[in-house]
Design a protein around this motif. Structure first.
Motif, PDB file in Angstrom:
ATOM      1  N   ALA A  18       0.834  -1.200   0.000  1.00  0.00           N
ATOM      2  CA  ALA A  18       0.000   0.000   0.000  1.00  0.00           C
ATOM      3  C   ALA A  18       0.863   1.243   0.000  1.00  0.00           C
ATOM      4  O   ALA A  18       1.943   1.270   0.580  1.00  0.00           O
ATOM      5  N   SER A  19       0.419   2.271  -0.660  1.00  0.00           N
ATOM      6  CA  SER A  19       1.151   3.528  -0.694  1.00  0.00           C
ATOM      7  C   SER A  19       0.182   4.672  -0.457  1.00  0.00           C
ATOM      8  O   SER A  19      -1.006   4.570  -0.723  1.00  0.00           O
ATOM      9  N   VAL A  20       0.705   5.751   0.077  1.00  0.00           N
ATOM     10  CA  VAL A  20      -0.111   6.931   0.322  1.00  0.00           C
ATOM     11  C   VAL A  20      -0.186   7.751  -0.945  1.00  0.00           C
ATOM     12  O   VAL A  20       0.832   8.111  -1.525  1.00  0.00           O
ATOM     13  N   ILE A  21      -1.408   8.028  -1.393  1.00  0.00           N
ATOM     14  CA  ILE A  21      -1.605   8.812  -2.613  1.00  0.00           C
ATOM     15  C   ILE A  21      -2.065  10.197  -2.203  1.00  0.00           C
ATOM     16  O   ILE A  21      -3.090  10.337  -1.538  1.00  0.00           O
ATOM     17  N   PRO A  22      -1.326  11.243  -2.545  1.00  0.00           N
ATOM     18  CA  PRO A  22      -1.712  12.585  -2.113  1.00  0.00           C
ATOM     19  C   PRO A  22      -3.045  13.006  -2.699  1.00  0.00           C
ATOM     20  O   PRO A  22      -3.372  12.683  -3.837  1.00  0.00           O
ATOM     21  N   ARG A  23      -3.805  13.743  -1.901  1.00  0.00           N
ATOM     22  CA  ARG A  23      -5.088  14.243  -2.366  1.00  0.00           C
ATOM     23  C   ARG A  23      -4.911  15.463  -3.248  1.00  0.00           C
ATOM     24  O   ARG A  23      -4.015  16.264  -3.067  1.00  0.00           O
ATOM     25  N   ALA A  24      -5.820  15.605  -4.176  1.00  0.00           N
ATOM     26  CA  ALA A  24      -5.864  16.796  -5.024  1.00  0.00           C
ATOM     27  C   ALA A  24      -7.195  17.487  -4.769  1.00  0.00           C
ATOM     28  O   ALA A  24      -8.057  16.988  -4.054  1.00  0.00           O
ATOM     29  N   ASP A  25      -7.372  18.664  -5.326  1.00  0.00           N
ATOM     30  CA  ASP A  25      -8.631  19.377  -5.160  1.00  0.00           C
ATOM     31  C   ASP A  25      -9.765  18.579  -5.794  1.00  0.00           C
ATOM     32  O   ASP A  25      -9.645  18.076  -6.901  1.00  0.00           O
ATOM     33  N   GLY A  26     -10.876  18.464  -5.083  1.00  0.00           N
ATOM     34  CA  GLY A  26     -12.000  17.711  -5.603  1.00  0.00           C
ATOM     35  C   GLY A  26     -13.000  18.616  -6.291  1.00  0.00           C
ATOM     36  O   GLY A  26     -12.809  19.814  -6.443  1.00  0.00           O
ATOM     37  N   ALA A  27     -14.117  18.011  -6.679  1.00  0.00           N
ATOM     38  CA  ALA A  27     -15.144  18.753  -7.404  1.00  0.00           C
ATOM     39  C   ALA A  27     -15.941  19.666  -6.480  1.00  0.00           C
ATOM     40  O   ALA A  27     -16.542  20.620  -6.922  1.00  0.00           O
ATOM     41  N   CYS A  28     -15.959  19.348  -5.169  1.00  0.00           N
ATOM     42  CA  CYS A  28     -16.694  20.191  -4.227  1.00  0.00           C
ATOM     43  C   CYS A  28     -15.704  21.041  -3.429  1.00  0.00           C
ATOM     44  O   CYS A  28     -14.600  20.605  -3.113  1.00  0.00           O
ATOM     45  N   ALA A  29     -16.112  22.246  -3.117  1.00  0.00           N
ATOM     46  CA  ALA A  29     -15.194  23.208  -2.505  1.00  0.00           C
ATOM     47  C   ALA A  29     -15.052  23.022  -0.995  1.00  0.00           C
ATOM     48  O   ALA A  29     -13.989  23.300  -0.442  1.00  0.00           O
ATOM     49  N   ASN A  30     -16.112  22.567  -0.327  1.00  0.00           N
ATOM     50  CA  ASN A  30     -16.087  22.514   1.129  1.00  0.00           C
ATOM     51  C   ASN A  30     -16.679  21.195   1.628  1.00  0.00           C
ATOM     52  O   ASN A  30     -17.799  21.155   2.159  1.00  0.00           O
ATOM     53  N   PRO A  31     -15.947  20.079   1.479  1.00  0.00           N
ATOM     54  CA  PRO A  31     -16.506  18.780   1.851  1.00  0.00           C
ATOM     55  C   PRO A  31     -16.761  18.663   3.347  1.00  0.00           C
ATOM     56  O   PRO A  31     -15.985  19.159   4.174  1.00  0.00           O
ATOM     57  N   ALA A  32     -17.860  18.004   3.691  1.00  0.00           N
ATOM     58  CA  ALA A  32     -18.135  17.688   5.089  1.00  0.00           C
ATOM     59  C   ALA A  32     -17.124  16.640   5.555  1.00  0.00           C
ATOM     60  O   ALA A  32     -16.668  15.808   4.760  1.00  0.00           O
ATOM     61  N   VAL A  33     -16.784  16.681   6.824  1.00  0.00           N
ATOM     62  CA  VAL A  33     -15.789  15.750   7.363  1.00  0.00           C
ATOM     63  C   VAL A  33     -16.474  14.746   8.281  1.00  0.00           C
ATOM     64  O   VAL A  33     -17.040  15.108   9.322  1.00  0.00           O
ATOM     65  N   ARG A  34     -16.444  13.498   7.901  1.00  0.00           N
ATOM     66  CA  ARG A  34     -16.969  12.436   8.735  1.00  0.00           C
ATOM     67  C   ARG A  34     -15.893  12.023   9.736  1.00  0.00           C
ATOM     68  O   ARG A  34     -14.755  11.755   9.355  1.00  0.00           O
ATOM     69  N   LYS A  35     -16.259  11.945  11.016  1.00  0.00           N
ATOM     70  CA  LYS A  35     -15.289  11.685  12.080  1.00  0.00           C
ATOM     71  C   LYS A  35     -15.498  10.310  12.711  1.00  0.00           C
ATOM     72  O   LYS A  35     -16.607   9.779  12.729  1.00  0.00           O
ATOM     73  N   GLU A  36     -14.408   9.779  13.252  1.00  0.00           N
ATOM     74  CA  GLU A  36     -14.483   8.532  13.999  1.00  0.00           C
ATOM     75  C   GLU A  36     -15.225   8.785  15.302  1.00  0.00           C
ATOM     76  O   GLU A  36     -15.140   9.874  15.884  1.00  0.00           O
ATOM     77  N   TRP A  37     -16.006   7.800  15.771  1.00  0.00           N
ATOM     78  CA  TRP A  37     -16.862   7.983  16.947  1.00  0.00           C
ATOM     79  C   TRP A  37     -16.108   8.567  18.131  1.00  0.00           C
ATOM     80  O   TRP A  37     -16.607   9.428  18.849  1.00  0.00           O
ATOM     81  N   ARG A  38     -14.853   8.134  18.326  1.00  0.00           N
ATOM     82  CA  ARG A  38     -14.059   8.615  19.459  1.00  0.00           C
ATOM     83  C   ARG A  38     -13.690  10.085  19.336  1.00  0.00           C
ATOM     84  O   ARG A  38     -13.311  10.711  20.329  1.00  0.00           O
ATOM     85  N   GLU A  39     -13.757  10.623  18.122  1.00  0.00           N
ATOM     86  CA  GLU A  39     -13.404  12.024  17.902  1.00  0.00           C
ATOM     87  C   GLU A  39     -14.550  12.984  18.229  1.00  0.00           C
ATOM     88  O   GLU A  39     -14.331  14.193  18.330  1.00  0.00           O
ATOM     89  N   LEU A  40     -15.753  12.450  18.383  1.00  0.00           N
ATOM     90  CA  LEU A  40     -16.904  13.296  18.673  1.00  0.00           C
ATOM     91  C   LEU A  40     -16.931  13.680  20.149  1.00  0.00           C
ATOM     92  O   LEU A  40     -16.561  12.892  21.024  1.00  0.00           O
ATOM     93  N   SER A  41     -17.410  14.872  20.434  1.00  0.00           N
ATOM     94  CA  SER A  41     -17.648  15.266  21.816  1.00  0.00           C
ATOM     95  C   SER A  41     -18.871  14.512  22.325  1.00  0.00           C
ATOM     96  O   SER A  41     -19.656  13.958  21.539  1.00  0.00           O
ATOM     97  N   ASP A  42     -19.059  14.489  23.639  1.00  0.00           N
ATOM     98  CA  ASP A  42     -20.234  13.820  24.195  1.00  0.00           C
ATOM     99  C   ASP A  42     -21.515  14.457  23.675  1.00  0.00           C
ATOM    100  O   ASP A  42     -22.521  13.773  23.439  1.00  0.00           O
ATOM    101  N   THR A  43     -21.483  15.756  23.465  1.00  0.00           N
ATOM    102  CA  THR A  43     -22.656  16.452  22.928  1.00  0.00           C
ATOM    103  C   THR A  43     -22.950  16.011  21.506  1.00  0.00           C
ATOM    104  O   THR A  43     -24.111  15.778  21.138  1.00  0.00           O
ATOM    105  N   GLU A  44     -21.897  15.888  20.699  1.00  0.00           N
ATOM    106  CA  GLU A  44     -22.074  15.434  19.306  1.00  0.00           C
ATOM    107  C   GLU A  44     -22.570  13.988  19.268  1.00  0.00           C
ATOM    108  O   GLU A  44     -23.414  13.646  18.431  1.00  0.00           O
ATOM    109  N   LYS A  45     -22.053  13.158  20.150  1.00  0.00           N
ATOM    110  CA  LYS A  45     -22.524  11.775  20.215  1.00  0.00           C
ATOM    111  C   LYS A  45     -24.005  11.727  20.573  1.00  0.00           C
ATOM    112  O   LYS A  45     -24.786  10.994  19.947  1.00  0.00           O
ATOM    113  N   ALA A  46     -24.371  12.499  21.571  1.00  0.00           N
ATOM    114  CA  ALA A  46     -25.765  12.512  22.014  1.00  0.00           C
ATOM    115  C   ALA A  46     -26.694  12.987  20.903  1.00  0.00           C
ATOM    116  O   ALA A  46     -27.813  12.465  20.751  1.00  0.00           O
TER     117      ALA A  46
END
Length: 338
Positions: A18-46
């Motif tokens: 496996a190799s790391v492939i650098p990201r380039a600019d995508g078709a959308c300007a401001n993509p939403a970021v999906r986070k791992e459950w542990r990264e959410l605050s308790d408020t966000e989890k709730a």
């Protein structure tokens, strides 16, 4: 525990590391970021849990003739069940579930007022620590509740239930419930899980949990998946090993094709989607790499222009090519860790 020989077979099938492939600019300007459950605050989890409970409490909008479909979530569960052999172990497994997870997130927003993004569960973190039974996703307060427990009921379908967390004692109408999870049919039953390590039952008849088969979805296994050079090889192992194993080790309502009954289904499949997206990178070849068969008999070749079946969940069938790139304008999201 997963055999070393099986992992070796998959490793030999992958022709490069496996190799790391650098990201380039995508078709959308401001993509939403999906986070791992542990990264959410308790408020966000709730807030996510609130919306997930909400969707399960809304009345159905589809399948008027199917009595067992009663809630808005049932609309999704019934579709997934009915299409089982058309969306599993065929080429469209990954793009179809990418569409399905996005639909679920959209419904959380439009029908339950959710303003966050769909989180994912990176089960490799728990597998590497050999501590999946104690993963934060099973926390009774800030997670989805834990394993099912035997009850005092003598009514089939209510003899083992999840009794803690936000989905405790939820009643479901699709699938048969414990102990008949693998029996085709529907009856009222409580939401259930049956953690297991694939090692059979103990003297009391309870599943031996162990490390919940961590070797099937740890970082070593994932490195083999990322090493595949082709979509067909990568998709086949991803679906057959870590994906299917997570369904198996949680079991209960996560086991049969009605598995969207399990709220963790969507965090699990969001992680599967993340794995595919990570494998794709911003590599133009991989973003267009799609091959295999439309049917489990392997008689109809798949094409990136194929429509995907969705029954009553939409007015027109989504096309595979429109779900190949998470940075395409119709999707426009990324992941906190790629």
């Amino acid at each position: 525990m997963l055999s070393r020989s099986l992992l070796t077979i998959f490793a030999l099938a992958a022709s490069a590391t496996a190799s790391v492939i650098p990201r380039a600019d995508g078709a959308c300007a401001n993509p939403a970021v999906r986070k791992e459950w542990r990264e959410l605050s308790d408020t966000e989890k709730a807030e996510y849990l609130r919306a997930a409970v909400c969707l399960r409490g809304l009345p159905k909008e589809k399948y008027a003739a199917i009595d067992a479909v009663t809630t808005r979530m049932d609309d999704l569960v019934y579709t997934h069940f009915s299409l089982n052999t058309e969306i599993h172990f065929v080429a469209n497994f990954l793009p179809w579930h990418r569409w399905f997870v996005q639909l679920h997130e959209d419904l959380l927003r439009t029908e339950c007022g959710y303003t966050g993004t769909q989180p994912y569960w990176d089960w490799t973190i728990d597998a590497d620590a050999q501590n999946t039974p104690n993963s934060p996703v099973f926390d009774p307060v800030t997670g989805f509740g834990g394993d099912g427990k035997r009850t005092s009921s003598d009514v089939a379908g209510f003899q083992r239930c999840v009794v803690d967390g936000p989905f405790a004692n939820t009643n479901l109408t699709l699938a048969m419930g414990w102990p008949d999870m693998n029996t085709v049919g529907n009856r009222l039953h409580c939401f259930t899980r049956e953690f297991n390590g694939g090692m059979g039952r103990d003297a009391n008849g309870d599943m031996i949990i162990g490390d919940m088969q961590a070797g099937a979805y740890n970082s070593n296994t994932m490195s083999i998946i990322y090493a595949f050079e082709t979509y067909a090889g990568m998709s086949s192992m991803l679906e057959g090993l870590p994906h299917a194993q997570i369904h198996s080790i949680i079991f209960g309502d996560m086991g049969p094709a009605t598995s969207p009954n399990e709220p963790l289904f969507f965090l699990h499949h969001t992680n599967v989607d993340r794995v595919w997206a990570k494998w794709q990178g911003r590599n133009a070849t991989r973003l267009a790499d799609y091959s295999g068969f439309q049917d489990t008999s392997k008689t109809i070749s798949a094409s990136i222009t194929d429509p995907m079946p969705i029954m009553e969940l939409g007015e027109s069938a989504p096309i595979v090519k429109d779900y190949m790139d998470i940075l395409a304008s119709n999707l426009c999201y990324t992941y906190s860790s790629m």
